[in-house]
Design a protein around this motif. Structure first.
Motif, PDB file in Angstrom:
ATOM      1  N   PRO A  44      -6.308  11.153 -11.625  1.00 27.01           N
ATOM      2  CA  PRO A  44      -6.682  11.774 -10.345  1.00 27.01           C
ATOM      3  C   PRO A  44      -6.456  10.834  -9.165  1.00 27.01           C
ATOM      4  CG  PRO A  44      -8.357  12.156 -12.012  1.00 27.01           C
ATOM      5  CD  PRO A  44      -7.392  11.171 -12.602  1.00 27.01           C
ATOM      6  N   ALA A  45      -6.517  11.426  -7.951  1.00 26.91           N
ATOM      7  CA  ALA A  45      -6.253  10.649  -6.733  1.00 26.91           C
ATOM      8  C   ALA A  45      -7.241   9.508  -6.571  1.00 26.91           C
ATOM      9  CB  ALA A  45      -6.304  11.574  -5.520  1.00 26.91           C
ATOM     10  N   SER A  46      -8.489   9.709  -7.018  1.00 28.11           N
ATOM     11  CA  SER A  46      -9.482   8.646  -6.884  1.00 28.11           C
ATOM     12  C   SER A  46      -9.065   7.401  -7.655  1.00 28.11           C
ATOM     13  CB  SER A  46     -10.846   9.137  -7.383  1.00 28.11           C
ATOM     14  OG  SER A  46     -10.772   9.530  -8.745  1.00 28.11           O
ATOM     15  N   SER A  47      -8.462   7.592  -8.834  1.00 29.70           N
ATOM     16  CA  SER A  47      -7.993   6.449  -9.612  1.00 29.70           C
ATOM     17  C   SER A  47      -6.821   5.765  -8.930  1.00 29.70           C
ATOM     18  CB  SER A  47      -7.588   6.891 -11.021  1.00 29.70           C
ATOM     19  OG  SER A  47      -8.703   7.361 -11.748  1.00 29.70           O
ATOM     20  N   ILE A  48      -5.926   6.553  -8.346  1.00 33.74           N
ATOM     21  CA  ILE A  48      -4.791   5.976  -7.620  1.00 33.74           C
ATOM     22  C   ILE A  48      -5.278   5.150  -6.440  1.00 33.74           C
ATOM     23  CG2 ILE A  48      -2.702   6.494  -6.337  1.00 33.74           C
ATOM     24  CD1 ILE A  48      -2.507   7.070  -9.316  1.00 33.74           C
ATOM     25  N   ASP A  49      -6.292   5.646  -5.749  1.00 34.44           N
ATOM     26  CA  ASP A  49      -6.845   4.902  -4.617  1.00 34.44           C
ATOM     27  C   ASP A  49      -7.448   3.577  -5.089  1.00 34.44           C
ATOM     28  OD1 ASP A  49      -6.108   6.917  -2.908  1.00 34.44           O
ATOM     29  OD2 ASP A  49      -8.071   7.908  -2.936  1.00 34.44           O
ATOM     30  N   LEU A  50      -8.188   3.627  -6.196  1.00 34.55           N
ATOM     31  CA  LEU A  50      -8.771   2.392  -6.741  1.00 34.55           C
ATOM     32  C   LEU A  50      -7.662   1.426  -7.157  1.00 34.55           C
ATOM     33  CD1 LEU A  50     -11.750   3.586  -8.986  1.00 34.55           C
ATOM     34  CD2 LEU A  50     -11.885   2.226  -6.895  1.00 34.55           C
ATOM     35  N   LEU A  51      -6.624   1.966  -7.756  1.00 32.03           N
ATOM     36  CA  LEU A  51      -5.514   1.131  -8.200  1.00 32.03           C
ATOM     37  C   LEU A  51      -4.825   0.450  -7.024  1.00 32.03           C
ATOM     38  CD1 LEU A  51      -3.686   0.229 -10.549  1.00 32.03           C
ATOM     39  CD2 LEU A  51      -2.331   2.285 -10.140  1.00 32.03           C
ATOM     40  N   ASN A  52      -4.579   1.216  -5.980  1.00 30.09           N
ATOM     41  CA  ASN A  52      -3.942   0.647  -4.788  1.00 30.09           C
ATOM     42  C   ASN A  52      -4.826  -0.420  -4.143  1.00 30.09           C
ATOM     43  OD1 ASN A  52      -1.706   2.296  -5.078  1.00 30.09           O
ATOM     44  ND2 ASN A  52      -2.550   3.928  -3.786  1.00 30.09           N
ATOM     45  N   ALA A  53      -6.138  -0.138  -4.118  1.00 28.87           N
ATOM     46  CA  ALA A  53      -7.075  -1.109  -3.544  1.00 28.87           C
ATOM     47  C   ALA A  53      -7.122  -2.381  -4.380  1.00 28.87           C
ATOM     48  CB  ALA A  53      -8.463  -0.496  -3.427  1.00 28.87           C
ATOM     49  N   ALA A  54      -7.097  -2.224  -5.711  1.00 30.00           N
ATOM     50  CA  ALA A  54      -7.108  -3.393  -6.595  1.00 30.00           C
ATOM     51  C   ALA A  54      -5.844  -4.216  -6.410  1.00 30.00           C
ATOM     52  CB  ALA A  54      -7.247  -2.940  -8.046  1.00 30.00           C
ATOM     53  N   GLU A  55      -4.712  -3.533  -6.303  1.00 21.72           N
ATOM     54  CA  GLU A  55      -3.448  -4.240  -6.097  1.00 21.72           C
ATOM     55  C   GLU A  55      -3.445  -4.988  -4.773  1.00 21.72           C
ATOM     56  OE1 GLU A  55       1.320  -3.236  -5.616  1.00 21.72           O
ATOM     57  OE2 GLU A  55      -0.114  -1.646  -6.119  1.00 21.72           O
ATOM     58  N   ALA A  56      -3.938  -4.326  -3.737  1.00 23.08           N
ATOM     59  CA  ALA A  56      -3.979  -4.970  -2.427  1.00 23.08           C
ATOM     60  C   ALA A  56      -4.901  -6.184  -2.437  1.00 23.08           C
ATOM     61  CB  ALA A  56      -4.438  -3.964  -1.372  1.00 23.08           C
ATOM     62  N   SER A  57      -6.050  -6.051  -3.105  1.00 23.00           N
ATOM     63  CA  SER A  57      -6.998  -7.165  -3.177  1.00 23.00           C
ATOM     64  C   SER A  57      -6.394  -8.335  -3.930  1.00 23.00           C
ATOM     65  CB  SER A  57      -8.292  -6.709  -3.857  1.00 23.00           C
ATOM     66  OG  SER A  57      -8.935  -5.699  -3.103  1.00 23.00           O
ATOM     67  N   TYR A  58      -5.702  -8.045  -5.022  1.00 24.40           N
ATOM     68  CA  TYR A  58      -5.079  -9.116  -5.795  1.00 24.40           C
ATOM     69  C   TYR A  58      -3.999  -9.809  -4.975  1.00 24.40           C
ATOM     70  CZ  TYR A  58      -3.082 -11.537  -9.815  1.00 24.40           C
ATOM     71  OH  TYR A  58      -2.628 -12.505 -10.678  1.00 24.40           O
ATOM     72  N   THR A  59      -3.185  -9.023  -4.283  1.00 23.73           N
ATOM     73  CA  THR A  59      -2.106  -9.586  -3.464  1.00 23.73           C
ATOM     74  C   THR A  59      -2.652 -10.466  -2.352  1.00 23.73           C
ATOM     75  OG1 THR A  59      -0.741  -7.636  -3.929  1.00 23.73           O
ATOM     76  CG2 THR A  59      -0.101  -9.008  -2.054  1.00 23.73           C
ATOM     77  N   ASN A  60      -3.807 -10.073  -1.814  1.00 21.12           N
ATOM     78  CA  ASN A  60      -4.435 -10.840  -0.729  1.00 21.12           C
ATOM     79  C   ASN A  60      -5.349 -11.950  -1.245  1.00 21.12           C
ATOM     80  OD1 ASN A  60      -3.214  -9.211   1.242  1.00 21.12           O
ATOM     81  ND2 ASN A  60      -4.863  -7.685   1.116  1.00 21.12           N
ATOM     82  N   ALA A  61      -5.286 -12.220  -2.553  1.00 16.82           N
ATOM     83  CA  ALA A  61      -6.074 -13.289  -3.177  1.00 16.82           C
ATOM     84  C   ALA A  61      -7.573 -13.034  -3.123  1.00 16.82           C
ATOM     85  CB  ALA A  61      -5.750 -14.648  -2.550  1.00 16.82           C
ATOM     86  N   ASP A  62      -7.978 -11.767  -2.949  1.00 11.90           N
ATOM     87  CA  ASP A  62      -9.392 -11.404  -3.025  1.00 11.90           C
ATOM     88  C   ASP A  62      -9.672 -10.996  -4.472  1.00 11.90           C
ATOM     89  OD1 ASP A  62     -11.978 -10.608  -2.688  1.00 11.90           O
ATOM     90  OD2 ASP A  62     -11.557  -8.973  -1.280  1.00 11.90           O
ATOM     91  N   TYR A  63      -9.710 -11.986  -5.337  1.00  8.25           N
ATOM     92  CA  TYR A  63      -9.773 -11.715  -6.768  1.00  8.25           C
ATOM     93  C   TYR A  63     -11.108 -11.135  -7.212  1.00  8.25           C
ATOM     94  CZ  TYR A  63      -5.585 -14.604  -6.575  1.00  8.25           C
ATOM     95  OH  TYR A  63      -4.359 -15.105  -6.267  1.00  8.25           O
TER      96      TYR A  63
END
Length: 276
Positions: A44-63
């Motif tokens: 579902p879209a909610s999972s995609i949003d979480l996935l995108n947020a997780a990817e963005a956080s990882y990329t920005n070193a907010d581990y």
């Protein structure tokens, strides 16, 4: 022209030969974008949003945030190789080696043949305090286990099916062919196919049991004292530190009996570990 038996034997030896992957950096291989996008693309879209947020956080070193989001994705979607792999990378960046190892092990439980995950796990194992020397095993035994770790239960089940179909074709050639060379080839290929079919079934059952009923765990407590009996009054045997992998052999109340790779056994509180 090579005989069919020699060809089948060569394929078997090739499967037993461990693959080598050259790596230079002493950090886990990170494939955040390519890996996690395939993990929940049909969710579902909610999972995609979480996935995108997780990817963005990882990329920005907010581990820390990335780890929380990956944990939420696993809670929402259930076990997933790609999420476990990326969560392991995230915890490694947070310098939490025990949790990194736990998630790499869980990823390998779903996909035993992934070389990147196994390489990352070996890096983490090198950073643990306890250096457990496994009991000596025969070369053939090591080959047997290494080959079993090359695929998950589905892969071995499919291999078994293909070998069975090859066995049927070989028997057909042996019993109904009028040419002697085809009968001879069918006989030898049939024997090899039967052996490989049985071996694949054994591996399929073994990997399925390991995935569904895990009996191994990672010590999560910084230090835990192993007791001779399942209570605090038991004799102190030795100490273990976070990141050590153990096998659970028995459970009594809030205590687990464990066995190490070197054969040592003892009891530790169940709260000091997490099951893989």
């Amino acid at each position: 022209m090579k005989s069919p038996l020699l060809i089948c034997f060569s394929l078997l030896v090739a499967g037993l030969t461990p693959s080598v992957q050259a790596q230079q950096a002493d950090v886990p291989v990170t494939q955040v974008t390519d890996t996690i996008n395939t993990a929940v693309e049909d969710q579902p879209a909610s999972s995609i949003d979480l996935l995108n947020a997780a990817e963005a956080s990882y990329t920005n070193a907010d581990y820390t945030t990335a780890a929380t989001l990956y944990e939420s994705l696993l809670t929402e979607n259930g076990p997933d190789f790609h999420l476990y792999y990326n969560l392991g990378n995230t915890y490694y960046r947070l310098k939490d080696v025990a949790k990194a190892m736990l998630n790499y092990e869980r990823a390998l439980r779903l996909n035993p043949g992934d070389r990147d995950t196994r390489f990352n796990l070996e890096i983490c194992q090198a950073k643990t305090i306890d250096k457990i020397e496994p009991l000596g095993t025969f070369l053939v035994t090591r080959w047997f286990h290494r080959l079993g770790d090359s695929m998950n239960s589905n892969g071995w089940a499919l291999t078994s099916l293909l070998c069975f179909l090859l066995l049927i074709a070989s028997l057909t050639a042996y019993f109904f062919s009028r040419r002697s060379w085809l009968k001879k080839s069918g006989f030898y290929v049939g024997i090899v196919s039967l052996i490989l079919c049985i071996l694949s079934l054994i591996y399929a059952s073994k990997t399925y049991q390991a995935a569904v009923y895990p009996d191994q765990a990672i010590i999560m407590a910084p230090t835990v004292t192993v007791k001779s009996s399942p209570d605090q009054s038991g004799t102190d045997l030795f100490s273990l530190h976070e990141g050590t992998k153990v096998t659970i052999t028995n459970e009594i109340g809030s205590w687990n009996e464990i066995e190490l790779q070197d054969g040592n056994v003892g009891w530790v509180p169940a709260t000091s570990m997490e099951v893989i």
